[in-house]
Design a protein around this motif. Structure first.
Motif, PDB file in Angstrom:
ATOM      1  N   LEU A 292       0.854  -1.185  -0.092  1.00  0.00           N
ATOM      2  CA  LEU A 292       0.098   0.024   0.048  1.00  0.00           C
ATOM      3  C   LEU A 292       0.954   1.276  -0.048  1.00  0.00           C
ATOM      4  CD1 LEU A 292      -2.836  -0.752   2.589  1.00  0.00           C
ATOM      5  CD2 LEU A 292      -2.912  -1.228   0.083  1.00  0.00           C
ATOM      6  N   PRO A 293       0.300   2.246  -0.727  1.00  0.00           N
ATOM      7  CA  PRO A 293       1.057   3.525  -0.773  1.00  0.00           C
ATOM      8  C   PRO A 293       1.040   4.305   0.980  1.00  0.00           C
ATOM      9  CG  PRO A 293      -1.004   3.967  -1.695  1.00  0.00           C
ATOM     10  CD  PRO A 293      -0.939   2.403  -1.321  1.00  0.00           C
ATOM     11  N   ILE A 294       2.049   4.990   1.277  1.00  0.00           N
ATOM     12  CA  ILE A 294       1.894   5.894   2.033  1.00  0.00           C
ATOM     13  C   ILE A 294       0.867   7.024   1.967  1.00  0.00           C
ATOM     14  CG2 ILE A 294       3.197   7.372   3.678  1.00  0.00           C
ATOM     15  CD1 ILE A 294       4.307   4.617   3.993  1.00  0.00           C
ATOM     16  N   PRO A 295      -0.215   7.204   2.706  1.00  0.00           N
ATOM     17  CA  PRO A 295      -1.067   7.998   2.086  1.00  0.00           C
ATOM     18  C   PRO A 295      -0.557   9.448   2.001  1.00  0.00           C
ATOM     19  CG  PRO A 295      -1.913   6.890   4.005  1.00  0.00           C
ATOM     20  CD  PRO A 295      -0.413   6.580   3.937  1.00  0.00           C
ATOM     21  N   GLN A 296      -0.920  10.211   0.744  1.00  0.00           N
ATOM     22  CA  GLN A 296      -0.397  11.366   0.343  1.00  0.00           C
ATOM     23  C   GLN A 296      -0.735  12.290   1.214  1.00  0.00           C
ATOM     24  OE1 GLN A 296       1.507  11.586  -2.354  1.00  0.00           O
ATOM     25  NE2 GLN A 296       1.826  13.883  -1.535  1.00  0.00           N
ATOM     26  N   ARG A 297      -1.729  12.452   2.097  1.00  0.00           N
ATOM     27  CA  ARG A 297      -1.892  13.516   2.952  1.00  0.00           C
ATOM     28  C   ARG A 297      -0.876  13.635   4.212  1.00  0.00           C
ATOM     29  NH1 ARG A 297      -7.476  11.674   6.195  1.00  0.00           N
ATOM     30  NH2 ARG A 297      -6.513   9.845   7.190  1.00  0.00           N
ATOM     31  N   GLU A 298      -0.538  12.242   4.394  1.00  0.00           N
ATOM     32  CA  GLU A 298       0.426  12.299   5.551  1.00  0.00           C
ATOM     33  C   GLU A 298       1.875  12.856   5.143  1.00  0.00           C
ATOM     34  OE1 GLU A 298      -0.523  11.643   8.248  1.00  0.00           O
ATOM     35  OE2 GLU A 298      -2.616  10.748   7.699  1.00  0.00           O
ATOM     36  N   ILE A 299       2.326  12.436   3.668  1.00  0.00           N
ATOM     37  CA  ILE A 299       3.313  12.975   3.182  1.00  0.00           C
ATOM     38  C   ILE A 299       3.378  14.583   3.090  1.00  0.00           C
ATOM     39  CG2 ILE A 299       4.953  13.096   1.063  1.00  0.00           C
ATOM     40  CD1 ILE A 299       4.265  10.166   0.775  1.00  0.00           C
ATOM     41  N   ASP A 300       2.177  14.981   2.587  1.00  0.00           N
ATOM     42  CA  ASP A 300       1.862  16.270   2.406  1.00  0.00           C
ATOM     43  C   ASP A 300       2.192  16.978   3.934  1.00  0.00           C
ATOM     44  OD1 ASP A 300       1.234  15.971   0.235  1.00  0.00           O
ATOM     45  OD2 ASP A 300      -1.088  16.161   0.397  1.00  0.00           O
ATOM     46  N   VAL A 301       1.924  16.763   5.041  1.00  0.00           N
ATOM     47  CA  VAL A 301       2.184  17.261   6.330  1.00  0.00           C
ATOM     48  C   VAL A 301       3.479  16.832   7.040  1.00  0.00           C
ATOM     49  CG1 VAL A 301      -0.453  17.732   6.826  1.00  0.00           C
ATOM     50  CG2 VAL A 301       0.588  15.479   7.656  1.00  0.00           C
ATOM     51  N   ASN A 302       3.924  15.857   6.455  1.00  0.00           N
ATOM     52  CA  ASN A 302       5.348  15.379   7.282  1.00  0.00           C
ATOM     53  C   ASN A 302       6.213  15.191   6.028  1.00  0.00           C
ATOM     54  OD1 ASN A 302       7.325  14.146   8.350  1.00  0.00           O
ATOM     55  ND2 ASN A 302       6.080  12.455   9.338  1.00  0.00           N
ATOM     56  N   PRO A 303       7.023  16.017   5.545  1.00  0.00           N
ATOM     57  CA  PRO A 303       7.911  16.109   4.734  1.00  0.00           C
ATOM     58  C   PRO A 303       9.088  14.633   4.744  1.00  0.00           C
ATOM     59  CG  PRO A 303       8.632  18.053   5.660  1.00  0.00           C
ATOM     60  CD  PRO A 303       7.404  17.259   6.074  1.00  0.00           C
ATOM     61  N   LYS A 304       9.125  14.217   5.903  1.00  0.00           N
ATOM     62  CA  LYS A 304      10.247  13.440   6.226  1.00  0.00           C
ATOM     63  C   LYS A 304       9.844  11.764   5.762  1.00  0.00           C
ATOM     64  CE  LYS A 304      12.458  15.893   9.952  1.00  0.00           C
ATOM     65  NZ  LYS A 304      12.744  15.904  11.524  1.00  0.00           N
ATOM     66  N   LEU A 305       8.518  11.822   5.481  1.00  0.00           N
ATOM     67  CA  LEU A 305       7.922  10.345   5.298  1.00  0.00           C
ATOM     68  C   LEU A 305       8.554  10.077   3.669  1.00  0.00           C
ATOM     69  CD1 LEU A 305       4.379  10.264   6.616  1.00  0.00           C
ATOM     70  CD2 LEU A 305       6.452   9.119   7.453  1.00  0.00           C
ATOM     71  N   VAL A 306       8.891   8.875   3.375  1.00  0.00           N
ATOM     72  CA  VAL A 306       9.407   8.599   2.082  1.00  0.00           C
ATOM     73  C   VAL A 306       8.350   7.679   1.670  1.00  0.00           C
ATOM     74  CG1 VAL A 306      11.099   7.348   0.681  1.00  0.00           C
ATOM     75  CG2 VAL A 306      11.951   8.754   2.564  1.00  0.00           C
ATOM     76  N   GLN A 307       7.756   8.122   0.059  1.00  0.00           N
ATOM     77  CA  GLN A 307       6.772   7.202  -0.412  1.00  0.00           C
ATOM     78  C   GLN A 307       7.322   6.014  -0.937  1.00  0.00           C
ATOM     79  OE1 GLN A 307       3.946   6.128  -0.733  1.00  0.00           O
ATOM     80  NE2 GLN A 307       3.037   8.000  -1.292  1.00  0.00           N
ATOM     81  N   ASN A 308       6.462   4.805  -1.095  1.00  0.00           N
ATOM     82  CA  ASN A 308       6.794   3.741  -1.383  1.00  0.00           C
ATOM     83  C   ASN A 308       7.204   3.540  -2.812  1.00  0.00           C
ATOM     84  OD1 ASN A 308       6.794   2.067   1.062  1.00  0.00           O
ATOM     85  ND2 ASN A 308       4.531   1.959   0.869  1.00  0.00           N
ATOM     86  N   GLU A 309       7.986   2.800  -3.544  1.00  0.00           N
ATOM     87  CA  GLU A 309       8.243   2.436  -4.970  1.00  0.00           C
ATOM     88  C   GLU A 309       6.963   2.572  -5.535  1.00  0.00           C
ATOM     89  OE1 GLU A 309      10.592  -0.666  -7.681  1.00  0.00           O
ATOM     90  OE2 GLU A 309      10.912  -0.918  -5.352  1.00  0.00           O
TER      91      GLU A 309
END
Length: 458
Positions: free
Chosen positions: A438-455
């Motif tokens: 599953l992808p890291i939810p985009q809204r989480e990345i939007d508020v936490n730039p330290k989260l790296v998205q999955n391939e």
């Protein structure tokens, strides 16, 4: 999606502070928050907050359904059909998941709500009555460790796919999140670190929990979860020993009839069978079984049934059963579609662990190790086959053990992970395909730039 109106928030902080209090005064003014020094100031406060941990655990986007159906849909290899209209489930069924997938977002968020509630309990153990403290710590650690285990399986590369120490897992948060600051913007811990935390929590829980605990977690629930963790890690000795401890405890017994295991409200007045090690309890007043929502369907001549009928059972699956196998007849075809009868009950409890799984785990682990701790693999497999009204076999292979596991535990949330740990394929996709994560939810990345998205999701 049907469930909730989402309020935009950082999921790591979504459960900023959960507590339910009781005050005898009748003139309490309504408030939107409560000072933390008052919120968890008594043993009763902490005990009620622990109930909130269980409430969060049985959420439909956690163990109330999503953990299980995500595994079944992502791991489906032509044995299930999907006829629903929810885009989030269709994406998982087609292995074409987007960063905006509602199930991924809700599961991430609600899992961290659950974890945060556990962290609140664990932060206030000094307020708990001494005779209850050990149990309460064990329950909170069991819940937290279990949720982290499910998160790392869904949102990260599987154990053994590359370097566990460098593959990104999920963020580990072990203290309560009460005020959101930049300090809450933390990166993903490694897969190895998450598994280490899972094992630490579950091992501690096992030592702290009692053998019996009404409908709540016991030391044997912790052992059952440990057996799954070890199996995912190919630690077959650990998986075998934990499963064997559950089996030999004498606390659980196999149901004499396979059919009696399911539809607990319709068949058993809401009580779980003696085979259940741990389940999410559903009543007419509280709880939802989303496995029923999507796998179930309304049968007009069976009162108490319901479900959308989105997930159907295809001939490829049914053809796997031997003639005479009662599990192969545990389906219903009210019109043109076939459904499993495991999830017809509107108020059926959600299975998390049951004893048959422990027999199958012990059989597989003993076979791989060439041991016979507790029983031989052949004996354990024949226990399961006999209950299914099949003739005992005289020999077993790893393939036959895994097939027995697949049929016995069908649609209960094991499919994807059994494929991944055995490095199999889902159709043309290899076990380590990014499409099966599953992808890291985009809204989480939007508020936490330290989260790296999955391939595959950038």
């Amino acid at each position: 999606m049907k469930k909730k109106v989402f309020i935009y928030s950082l999921a790591l902080s979504a459960g900023l502070f959960f507590t339910v209090g009781c005050n005898n005064k009748l003139d309490v003014q309504p408030t939107q928050s409560i000072d933390e020094s008052q919120a968890l100031s008594t043993s009763r406060d902490v005990e009620v907050t622990l109930i909130g941990c269980y409430d969060a655990l049985q959420d439909i986007d956690v163990y109330g359904g999503a953990f299980q159906y995500a595994s079944e849909l992502l791991g489906n290899n032509g044995e299930l059909g999907f006829g629903g209209t929810f885009q989030n489930l269709l994406e998982m069924y087609n292995k074409e998941i987007t960063k905006a997938n509602v199930t991924a977002a809700a599961t991430w968020r609600d899992s961290y709500v659950t974890i945060n509630r556990c962290n609140n309990v664990l932060s206030a153990l000094d307020k708990v009555d001494e005779d209850k403290r050990q149990r309460i710590e064990g329950e909170a650690r069991f819940i937290r460790g279990s949720v982290y285990f499910e998160l790392v399986k869904l949102f990260a590369k599987t154990w053994g796919d590359g370097d566990n120490a460098s593959n990104p897992g999920v963020p580990i948060v072990l203290t309560p999140t009460r005020v959101v600051t930049e300090a809450n913007e933390i990166p993903r811990n490694s897969v190895a670190e998450v598994y280490a935390q899972v094992l630490e929590d579950l091992t501690a829980a096992k030592t702290l929990l009692p053998e019996t605990n009404t409908i709540y977690a016991t030391k044997y629930a912790a052992s059952a979860q440990l057996s799954r963790v070890y199996l995912m890690q190919s630690n077959f000795q650990g998986a075998r020993d934990e499963a064997n401890e559950v089996i030999t405890s004498g606390q659980f017994t196999l149901a004499p009839n396979f059919e009696s295991l399911y539809n607990t409200f319709l068949n058993n007045g809401g009580s779980s069978p003696a085979e259940y090690i741990f389940a999410m309890t559903v009543t007419q007043q509280d709880g939802v079984n989303d496995m029923n929502t999507f796998f179930g369907t309304t049968i007009s001549d069976i009162p108490g049934t319901s479900g959308r009928g989105d997930i159907r059972i295809l001939p490829k699956h049914i053809s796997l059963y031997e003639p005479g196998d009662v599990r192969g007849t545990f389906f219903i075809t009210p019109t043109n579609n076939t459904f499993t009868r495991k999830f017809l009950d509107t108020f059926g409890n959600v299975i998390v662990f049951r004893l048959a799984e422990m027999y199958l785990t012990r059989a597989e682990a003993n076979f791989r190790l060439g041991t016979a701790i507790g029983a031989t693999p052949l004996a354990d497999i024949n226990v399961i086959r006999t209950r299914a009204k099949l003739k005992p076999v005289t020999t077993v292979t790893l393939e036959s053990i895994l097939k027995e596991r697949h049929l016995e535990l069908a649609f209960e949330g094991h499919t994807l992970y059994d494929i991944k740990r055995n490095k199999g394929n889902v159709g043309t996709l290899p076990y380590n395909s990014p499409k099966l994560i599953l992808p890291i939810p985009q809204r989480e990345i939007d508020v936490n730039p330290k989260l790296v998205q999955n391939e595959g999701y950038n």
